[in-house]
Design a protein around this motif. Sequence first.
Motif, short mmCIF file in Angstrom:
data_model
loop_
_atom_site.label_atom_id
_atom_site.label_comp_id
_atom_site.label_asym_id
_atom_site.label_seq_id
_atom_site.Cartn_x
_atom_site.Cartn_y
_atom_site.Cartn_z
N ILE A 5 0.85 -1.16 0.02
CA ILE A 5 -0.09 0.23 0.06
C ILE A 5 0.95 1.24 0.04
O ILE A 5 1.65 1.32 1.03
N ASP A 6 0.64 2.07 -0.90
CA ASP A 6 1.65 3.31 -1.01
C ASP A 6 1.04 4.47 0.10
O ASP A 6 -0.24 4.94 -0.34
N THR A 16 -3.06 -0.74 -3.38
CA THR A 16 -3.38 0.53 -3.04
C THR A 16 -4.85 1.26 -3.22
O THR A 16 -5.33 1.91 -2.61
#
Length: 235
Positions: A82-83, A224
């Motif tokens: 996940i950014d 993300t």
Amino acid sequence: MRSAYDKTAEAESAQMTIEMKLAADGRTITSDGKGVIDLAEGDSAMTITAQDKTIEQRVVDQVLYQKSPDQKAPGGKPWIKIDLKKVAAQQGLSSQQIGDPAQTAAYAKAITDKDVTKVGAEKIDGVDTTHYKVVVDVSELPGGERMSKQLGPTLPMQIWLDDEGRLRRQQIDMTIKAPASASANPDSAASPQQLKMSTVMEFSEFGTEVDTEAPPADQVADMTGKALQGSQQSS
């Protein structure tokens, strides 16, 4: 007090432990983590145990990677990512609480000059520390304007500083008010859901070696977009 984070960051790295307790709707979930953190860059590597499951976690360049031995990510890949920068741009609170220990430690940057109470001397793992109760100005945190709506303008925090002014323990107790739209209960507008979160971090072995790398790209599923969808639904 306000220099505590900078004093700690001067050590560049440390071993850390994290204990987190989440309580909502009569249920409580606890998790324990241990690992290492690069206080200068914000990267970290840790193992988290929650509900009898163990998760391997890394944060590299503000991207969160997680691997659970008994659960495969989409496409059968072992890791998800996940950014955190993208999530933070949309919903400030998410990146703070989604699992990045460097962001949690950075709460100490926003300690105010008011309401500082010296509790007294205490030992942590044999190290002499001084225990203080302080207040964090939520508006000074990344995404602070949005966070203030969920947490209020200030946040109580406890810190334990060693003789060099470095953080040895940090405890944050917060109550997060979920938006009414996040609940299926039509009466929730009158009584918003609340999530109580307690986080205790401890730092030791300052200057320890931290060698954190992102997993190979072909072993990672990017989640993300799903995280952003979830934060949109709760907005």
